[in-house]
Enzyme design. Structure first.
Site, PDB file in Angstrom:
ATOM      1  N   LEU A  43       0.827  -1.210   0.000  1.00  0.00           N
ATOM      2  CA  LEU A  43       0.000   0.000   0.000  1.00  0.00           C
ATOM      3  C   LEU A  43       0.861   1.259   0.000  1.00  0.00           C
ATOM      4  O   LEU A  43       0.615   2.187  -0.756  1.00  0.00           O
ATOM      5  CB  LEU A  43      -0.909  -0.004   1.222  1.00  0.00           C
ATOM      6  CG  LEU A  43      -2.049  -1.006   1.150  1.00  0.00           C
ATOM      7  CD1 LEU A  43      -2.785  -1.066   2.475  1.00  0.00           C
ATOM      8  CD2 LEU A  43      -3.014  -0.641   0.034  1.00  0.00           C
ATOM      9  N   SER A 284      -9.521 -12.361  10.855  1.00  0.00           N
ATOM     10  CA  SER A 284      -9.638 -10.916  11.045  1.00  0.00           C
ATOM     11  C   SER A 284     -10.213 -10.512  12.402  1.00  0.00           C
ATOM     12  O   SER A 284     -11.126 -11.134  12.931  1.00  0.00           O
ATOM     13  CB  SER A 284     -10.549 -10.354   9.959  1.00  0.00           C
ATOM     14  OG  SER A 284     -10.915  -9.034  10.290  1.00  0.00           O
ATOM     15  N   ARG A 331      -5.543  -5.384  20.612  1.00  0.00           N
ATOM     16  CA  ARG A 331      -4.943  -6.685  20.325  1.00  0.00           C
ATOM     17  C   ARG A 331      -4.010  -7.178  21.424  1.00  0.00           C
ATOM     18  O   ARG A 331      -4.031  -8.358  21.778  1.00  0.00           O
ATOM     19  CB  ARG A 331      -4.156  -6.587  19.018  1.00  0.00           C
ATOM     20  CG  ARG A 331      -5.088  -6.412  17.849  1.00  0.00           C
ATOM     21  CD  ARG A 331      -4.351  -6.151  16.571  1.00  0.00           C
ATOM     22  NE  ARG A 331      -5.331  -6.108  15.490  1.00  0.00           N
ATOM     23  CZ  ARG A 331      -5.041  -5.821  14.229  1.00  0.00           C
ATOM     24  NH1 ARG A 331      -3.800  -5.531  13.893  1.00  0.00           N
ATOM     25  NH2 ARG A 331      -5.972  -5.820  13.325  1.00  0.00           N
ATOM     26  N   HIS A 402       2.067 -10.643  14.089  1.00  0.00           N
ATOM     27  CA  HIS A 402       1.270 -10.122  12.988  1.00  0.00           C
ATOM     28  C   HIS A 402       1.846  -8.838  12.379  1.00  0.00           C
ATOM     29  O   HIS A 402       1.745  -8.599  11.187  1.00  0.00           O
ATOM     30  CB  HIS A 402      -0.140  -9.835  13.512  1.00  0.00           C
ATOM     31  CG  HIS A 402      -1.071  -9.273  12.494  1.00  0.00           C
ATOM     32  ND1 HIS A 402      -1.344  -9.924  11.318  1.00  0.00           N
ATOM     33  CD2 HIS A 402      -1.800  -8.127  12.470  1.00  0.00           C
ATOM     34  CE1 HIS A 402      -2.204  -9.198  10.614  1.00  0.00           C
ATOM     35  NE2 HIS A 402      -2.478  -8.104  11.276  1.00  0.00           N
ATOM     36  N   GLU A 426       4.722   0.156   7.115  1.00  0.00           N
ATOM     37  CA  GLU A 426       5.146  -0.646   8.264  1.00  0.00           C
ATOM     38  C   GLU A 426       6.662  -0.619   8.449  1.00  0.00           C
ATOM     39  O   GLU A 426       7.164  -0.844   9.554  1.00  0.00           O
ATOM     40  CB  GLU A 426       4.659  -2.097   8.099  1.00  0.00           C
ATOM     41  CG  GLU A 426       4.855  -2.954   9.347  1.00  0.00           C
ATOM     42  CD  GLU A 426       4.367  -4.395   9.199  1.00  0.00           C
ATOM     43  OE1 GLU A 426       3.698  -4.704   8.197  1.00  0.00           O
ATOM     44  OE2 GLU A 426       4.676  -5.208  10.086  1.00  0.00           O
ATOM     45  N   ARG A 436      -0.403  -1.312  17.682  1.00  0.00           N
ATOM     46  CA  ARG A 436      -1.214  -0.718  16.621  1.00  0.00           C
ATOM     47  C   ARG A 436      -2.663  -1.168  16.770  1.00  0.00           C
ATOM     48  O   ARG A 436      -2.930  -2.329  17.062  1.00  0.00           O
ATOM     49  CB  ARG A 436      -0.688  -1.141  15.250  1.00  0.00           C
ATOM     50  CG  ARG A 436      -1.520  -0.614  14.098  1.00  0.00           C
ATOM     51  CD  ARG A 436      -0.926  -0.954  12.757  1.00  0.00           C
ATOM     52  NE  ARG A 436      -0.897  -2.370  12.466  1.00  0.00           N
ATOM     53  CZ  ARG A 436      -1.965  -3.106  12.156  1.00  0.00           C
ATOM     54  NH1 ARG A 436      -3.168  -2.561  12.105  1.00  0.00           N
ATOM     55  NH2 ARG A 436      -1.837  -4.390  11.902  1.00  0.00           N
TER      56      ARG A 436
END
Lengths: 640, 251
Positions: A43, A284, A331, A402, A426, A436
């Site tokens: 991206l 997800s 997370r 991850h 990243e 994050r």
């Protein structure tokens, strides 16, 4: 080492617009005289390359895959955050900014994060204009869902394939510039060194992965958008070929490496099934909108058919401990709690290293169709891998590596401490602090590429004297010779040794997961450093790889990456050892609250740690960029 | 634990003519993925000093489109809606013989063993698979209302991962399903209207120039597609082409 973040002065809300007004511009006819090298086509890389080419720069793009469309951003599932406040649920730029800084446990720069939140609505508009098929309501308006660490619905999505759709949007914009003759794509190329001339980043050395040729490329600036280094753990949700080589070799050329120990362990991944496994698969975070996480209250129930365990014998531990955020805690919090449940002997599945993620209540409430529309492809993916249907039995999930919040240090302009070396997405350390939030990686990658670098790169070029440099410059010959020597060294050992690169890689991964993973302590970290050093010796003496250097040789590629990971892994352990506090994903067992939550030490560690390479077998030097919180009150993070 | 006989295509480079080689591999468990089975084979070959079998893979979860093998004559193997990396060994029996080949198409030259060059797909997208929206300010995302069925239909087409199984499965080695999926996605969306005619002309022309065959409505592409992209997309592409001709759009 100069770690001036170059944060513009003035109120937080006005910094970026003021900065854009102050920075220098390159006029359109001059832009075409400048070549920019962009490494990586995820991206951040694809959006940067397309945007810079649209402005008129000559752009050369490099990717290790056979097509720019395959970069690992493609695998991002859940969504992208933006402060649009379409649901009218109280969202704002400030709230997205606040959630991100708090989610990162107050270890990120306020000004960078605020800019990210400010630009977030533009990213959605940009992607819609490209034809990205975001999910829509029956009204025809864009749909939203929630992600962890927030109490609003600000996540835009395209089923469970948001990364794919956003990347294809950026890739298509990139290919449009290829067609226009503004971008050249070099696929199946791996960057193996950064070339500096007069202290500025002026080129790269690549290996052509098809022919084995070592190639030189020169430009006026180098952009690294090569992603994170989660594969240092071998097993992670990152793609098989994701690696740290580009940023690590830039680090060895002088770029500071910031907060290497900040690693994100994602709570909802499919558990490990055996030693043969080559990577892990994420389920997800969006699933936590409807799935409920639980383990049996009594260890005797852990092998029972879950459907036979009544509600009062289940511990929905996230809902119990964090009533305000429930299953949607960030997370790091969800991962630690899953680990804690398994450590208490309540884990389920054959290995006992899993917790349930149960959709039964959601299916009963909303019906098959609604749940299928939201998560159908994820349920299919889960069933293919585990041979169990989440429609019938709860998913079994466990945390896995991850994302890496650490990365090359950059200033507000996304430039590293090496002039001309910019780092995006990243690969840099800039926006997520020590943890994050979900759906923020896509936001950051695209913000850096579409909306930040087009301004700040021009400022660098306009304010710098760039001498004429081509690939005949001695600096290129020297860098190329170094690359050739390191490949020759690998091949020479590789003929004699006994262990394959993958075997050593797995051993490194095991050390990292056990001692530099979800929970860390002084003893473990020190032993990790010793074990990694031993592995590095073994790698030098006992590596076995196929010797062919003039064609496709993927094991040679892997060996080079493992060699870098063996150095980076040690730095991560040292960084974790020195940071005597717990924050976000960095959990030191010695530093926790009585309830077992992360206990920060703001007096000693409210800063970015940036490491400077001092040479092979030399200790790296730790530098510090203090973090100032002028708009947010530093508080103990609470999701209760 | 299973033992399998593997017949694998070996080819040193694009000039080499290539041949099958036979390997016996034991120690395979049902929970291994097909690619992990090949990893196991390669580890053994490397230790024996033989060249490992080169194959492309990356995400290993069915979304990047890197992997792609013809397994017993079928692109990505016989499981429906499955990429090679999502294929698990539980679908095979002890003692099976598995024939493993690369994608075979004139437009996808073999680079080595099971790796092929699929850059022709990139050139098809470069010819028009986009809206020409530059980076910068655009109208608010909700300024363009798109009905849910239209958004869903665009998404169905957009899920293509560009793996090339459609080409490998097609007796004509046609890239119609790949090309049509992108054309359809943008043809149904309001954002795609401005360049609609030019897009279909240029993409179809590029597809032909790359040496892909023509579509004769056989439907093997749909059967092999791991993302179950509908063959209706090809009908849409043909209609789009005809409509653009009738409108007299600029080519």
């Amino acid at each position: 080492m100069n770690l001036d973040a170059k944060i513009p002065s003035g109120p937080l809300e006005e910094k970026w617009s003021k900065h854009k007004g102050d920075i220098k511009l390159v006029n359109p006819t001059n832009k075409r005289k400048h070549t920019v090298l962009v490494v990586g086509t995820g991206l951040a890389g694809a959006s940067a390359a397309a945007s810079l080419a649209e402005l008129g720069y000559k752009v050369q793009v490099f990717c290790i895959q056979d097509s720019p469309r395959r970069a690992h951003s493609i695998a991002a599932q859940g969504g992208i955050n933006a402060a649009k406040n379409y649901p009218n649920d109280g969202d704002s730029v400030y709230r997205l900014f606040y959630d991100t800084v708090k989610g990162g446990d107050f270890r990120s720069r306020e000004a960078n994060v605020y800019r990210l939140a400010q630009m977030s609505p533009n990213i959605i508009d940009q992607c819609v204009a490209q034809g990205v098929p975001f999910a829509r309501e029956y009204s025809g308006e864009l749909a939203n869902r929630s992600f962890g660490g927030t109490q609003v619905s600000r996540t835009f999505y395209a089923r469970g394939q948001t990364g794919q759709q956003l990347l294809l949007g950026a890739y298509q914009a990139l290919m449009r510039q290829v067609d226009a003759g503004k971008v050249q794509v070099f696929d199946r190329r791996e960057m193996l060194d950064l070339v500096l001339v007069d202290g500025k980043a002026r080129g790269i050395i690549c290996r052509n992965l098809t022919t084995g040729a070592i190639e030189r490329y020169a430009g006026d600036s180098v952009l690294l958008a090569t992603g994170g280094y989660g594969r240092v753990f071998f097993l992670s949700t990152n793609a098989f070929n994701s690696n740290a080589t580009a940023i690590w070799r830039a680090h060895k050329k002088g770029a500071a490496f910031a907060n290497p120990c900040f690693t994100q362990i994602h709570p909802t991944c499919i558990p490990v099934s055996g030693d043969h496994q080559s990577k892990l698969t994420l389920m997800s975070e969006s699933l936590r909108n409807d799935g409920r996480v639980w383990v049996p209250k009594d260890p005797v129930d852990r092998k029972k058919d879950p459907s036979t365990i009544p509600d009062d014998k289940r511990d929905y531990f996230l809902e119990r401990k964090y009533p305000s955020f429930g299953n949607l805690v960030p997370r790091d919090v969800a991962s630690r709690n899953a680990k804690e449940a398994c450590d208490k002997g309540l884990g389920v599945g054959a290995s006992g290293l899993a917790v349930y993620l149960d959709f039964k209540d959601a299916i009963t409430r909303d019906g098959h169709k609604v749940i299928s529309d939201k998560y159908g492809n994820l349920f299919d993916m889960y069933e293919k891998i585990t041979d169990e249907s989440p429609w019938k039995v709860p998913m079994r999930i466990f945390p896995a590596v991850h994302y890496t919040m650490g990365g090359l240090w950059v200033d507000y302009n996304l430039m590293s401490n090496i002039p001309g070396l910019h780092v995006l997405g990243e690969a840099n350390f800039s926006d997520h602090g020590a943890n994050r939030l979900g759906a923020s990686a896509l936001m950051q990658g695209l913000c850096d590429g579409y909306f930040v670098i087009p301004y700040t790169l021009g400022h660098y070029i306009a304010s710098t004297t760039l001498s004429k440099v081509d690939t005949q410059h001695p600096a290129f010959a020297e860098a190329e010779a170094g690359v050739r020597a390191s490949i020759d060294r690998l091949v020479a050992t590789g003929k004699k040794g006994q262990k394959t690169a993958l075997e050593i890689y797995r051993e490194l991964g095991h050390v990292m997961w056990e001692h530099v993973g979800m929970a860390r302590n002084e003893k473990g970290l020190k032993s990790a450093v010793d074990m990694i050093r031993k592995l590095r010796e073994e790698f030098k003496e006992n590596l076995r790889i196929p010797a062919d250097t003039d064609g496709i040789n993927k094991n040679l590629e892997v060996a080079g990456r493992v060699e870098d990971f063996l150095q980076l892994g040690e730095l991560m352990a040292k960084d974790a050892l020195i940071r005597e506090e717990s924050c976000g994903g960095h959990f030191r067992e010695e530093y926790q609250t009585p309830e077992g939550e992360a206990l920060r030490n703001d007096d000693k560690f409210c800063h970015v740690a940036a490491w400077e390479w001092k040479g092979e077998n030399q200790e790296e030097v730790r530098h510090v960029e203090p973090l100032a919180f002028e708009n947010i009150h530093l508080a103990q993070r609470s999701y209760k | 634990m299973m033992t399998l006989n593997l017949e694998i295509w070996r080819q040193k480079n694009s000039q080499d003519s290539g041949r099958f080689a036979t390997y016996q591999l034991s120690g395979i468990t049902p929970d291994m993925s097909f690619l992990e089975m090949l990893d196991l084979l390669n580890e053994q070959l490397i230790k024996k000093g033989e060249a490992p079998v080169e194959f492309d893979s990356d995400c290993r979860e069915g979304i990047c489109g890197s992997c792609g093998l013809v397994i017993n004559g079928q692109a990505h193997g016989k499981e429906m809606a499955t990429t090679t990396c999502e294929l698990y060994m539980r679908h095979f029996q002890d003692g099976d013989t598995i024939v493993i080949e690369p994608w075979r198409a004139k437009a996808f030259p073999v680079l080595r063993d099971l790796c092929v060059d699929r850059t022709a797909f990139d050139r098809i997208i470069a010819a028009g698979g986009y809206t020409s929206a530059k980076s910068g300010p655009h109208p608010d995302g909700n300024a363009i209302l798109i009905s849910k069925p239209v958004a869903d239909s665009a998404m169905e087409s957009a899920t293509c991962i560009g793996c090339g199984a459609c080409v490998a499965a097609c007796p004509n080695a046609s890239a119609s399903l790949f090309t049509a999926a992108k054309i359809s996605q943008l043809a149904v969306l309001p954002q795609g209207q401005v360049e609609r005619g030019r897009r279909v002309f240029r993409m179809v022309r590029q597809m032909d120039a790359e040496g892909f065959g023509n579509c004769t409505n056989i439907g093997e592409c749909r059967a092999a597609c791991p993302k179950e992209i509908s063959i209706d997309n090809i009908a849409t592409m043909k209609r789009e082409y005809a409509a653009a001709l009738l409108r007299g759009d600029e080519s």
